[in-house]
Design a protein around this motif. Sequence first.
Motif, PDB file in Angstrom:
ATOM      1  N   LYS A 202       0.812  -1.212   0.000  1.00 16.94           N
ATOM      2  CA  LYS A 202       0.000   0.000   0.000  1.00 16.94           C
ATOM      3  C   LYS A 202       0.846   1.264   0.000  1.00 16.94           C
ATOM      4  O   LYS A 202       0.385   2.311  -0.449  1.00 16.94           O
ATOM      5  CB  LYS A 202      -0.932  -0.004   1.202  1.00 16.94           C
ATOM      6  CG  LYS A 202      -1.999  -1.092   1.135  1.00 16.94           C
ATOM      7  CD  LYS A 202      -2.925  -1.018   2.336  1.00 16.94           C
ATOM      8  CE  LYS A 202      -4.002  -2.096   2.255  1.00 16.94           C
ATOM      9  NZ  LYS A 202      -4.908  -2.063   3.432  1.00 16.94           N
ATOM     10  N   THR A 206      -1.467   2.303  -5.153  1.00 19.81           N
ATOM     11  CA  THR A 206      -2.780   2.757  -4.706  1.00 19.81           C
ATOM     12  C   THR A 206      -3.895   1.864  -5.238  1.00 19.81           C
ATOM     13  O   THR A 206      -4.807   1.490  -4.504  1.00 19.81           O
ATOM     14  CB  THR A 206      -3.029   4.207  -5.167  1.00 19.81           C
ATOM     15  OG1 THR A 206      -2.003   5.050  -4.632  1.00 19.81           O
ATOM     16  CG2 THR A 206      -4.381   4.706  -4.703  1.00 19.81           C
ATOM     17  N   ASN A 217       1.397   5.207  -5.795  1.00 16.71           N
ATOM     18  CA  ASN A 217       1.255   6.312  -4.862  1.00 16.71           C
ATOM     19  C   ASN A 217       2.033   7.530  -5.356  1.00 16.71           C
ATOM     20  O   ASN A 217       3.116   7.403  -5.900  1.00 16.71           O
ATOM     21  CB  ASN A 217       1.770   5.860  -3.484  1.00 16.71           C
ATOM     22  CG  ASN A 217       1.633   6.917  -2.438  1.00 16.71           C
ATOM     23  OD1 ASN A 217       2.433   7.844  -2.361  1.00 16.71           O
ATOM     24  ND2 ASN A 217       0.612   6.788  -1.617  1.00 16.71           N
TER      25      ASN A 217
END
Length: 504
Positions: A202, A206, A217
């Motif tokens: 994570k 994303t 991200n």
Amino acid sequence: MLVLETVVRIRREYAGGKAIKAIARDLHVSRKVIRKAIRAPEGAFDYRRKVQPLPRIGPFQDRLDGLLEENELRGRRDRLRMTRIHDLLVREGFEGSYDAVRRYAARWKVERRRDFGDGTTAFIPMLFQPGEAYQFDWSHEDVEIAGKPMRVKVAHMRLCASRAVYVRAYPRETQEMLFDAHARGFAFFGGVPRRGIYDNMKTAVTSVFSGKDRVFNRRFLIMADHYMVEPTACSPAAGWEKGQVENQVQTIRGRFFQPRLRFASLEELNGWLEAECRRWAERQAHPEQGDQTVAQMLEIERPALQSMLGPFDGFNESEHGVSGTCLISYDRNRYSVLSTVARRTVQVRAYADRIVVRCGDEVVAEHPRFFGRNRTIYDPWHYLPVLARKPGALRNGAPFQGWELPPALARLRRKLGNGDDADRRFVRVLAAVLTDGLELVEAAVREALATGTASDDLILNILARRREPPRPLTIVTSEDNALRHPPIADSARYDQLRNFNAAA
């Protein structure tokens, strides 16, 4: 089940003309078995049960299949043991033995490999050019820090060509730790590969779409752009796509973290891990170039790596409100900030080892990061403007308890003694730090103490003198004071004045 010697004897006696009934009577074997042995090709006589009755497992077969399927989808560390699966079935009314469950699970795995063998048991060997790629992953390891057990998050990096490894332990698996691990790993390798291979963590990814399509991200992409790295994400549950670092996790766990490591601090542990990475590279032979060690192959790969211009400013930023007591709450702890930003909103930049608090473009606090909880970290200098207005708070103010003052100020504090008047005089000297700076105030205190006088008035007088404009450095001589137009002596002027007065 007949042994091969018995089968061969049956076939030999039958070929010699002996009746099946006589062979069965002599060997104490049924005539049906004798016929099967005679018909078996080349003496092969294997008993194969066509139907497995499963008297105990039968009613729970679907439930057991579901448990085994769920267990296969879990990570290796989270998978249930067969004893635990047997216990779950017993809780639901299963009366069979553990061995029955274990044997069924073994057959189930064989059948599953047979059904999906083209995708789970066969792999394609990978070949990487020097400087082409690295692989990154996390693992969780148990250590002992300062006498207390602790589960640390270990970042693993591996160069795909030279097989060089780098590991570092962190208290969290957050994005700022990810950034710090990359900066330290690239510095350890002496350069940056062109491509990075990750799983779908994570802190980097994303959104996951079909195939290799990913939404990374934003901060992670900025880091990748800083190092000029092309990020690549593996397919979900396809650890073989970064098999080198997956294998490294198991290897490092067995060689570095077993038996359990014991260190006084996390910094000491990481220093030891980095030294062990170098030692391992010097002793480990390269898997493909057997005559070269991993350290030697790393030296060969370094010229192909991209140069590292500088570490990425890897922080994770969030906004927080400042309380009336000049504190912010971050990560279950409280940190002090300058009193000038009380009851305002500030930006907290969290790094792996520190936090920096900003209000606009001004840095209003910087603290070492604390990873416990419910602790308040004070910097007494943040409260100095408030203390200058309220000197009585020096005695019982929480930020000033155990304040480690500079040596000169600590000596002045002892000289002034205790009491309200002593506190007020000492705060007058501290307040001068706001205008003159700590270095000049310390110098003035040392000068005053050198004369044997611990007086706040004297210290402030010394600071005032130092604030006066400096005198000119040139020396004034008599030549500089000489008149450009010297007067001429004329005594007749007195006669003129006398005549003027007489006429009057």
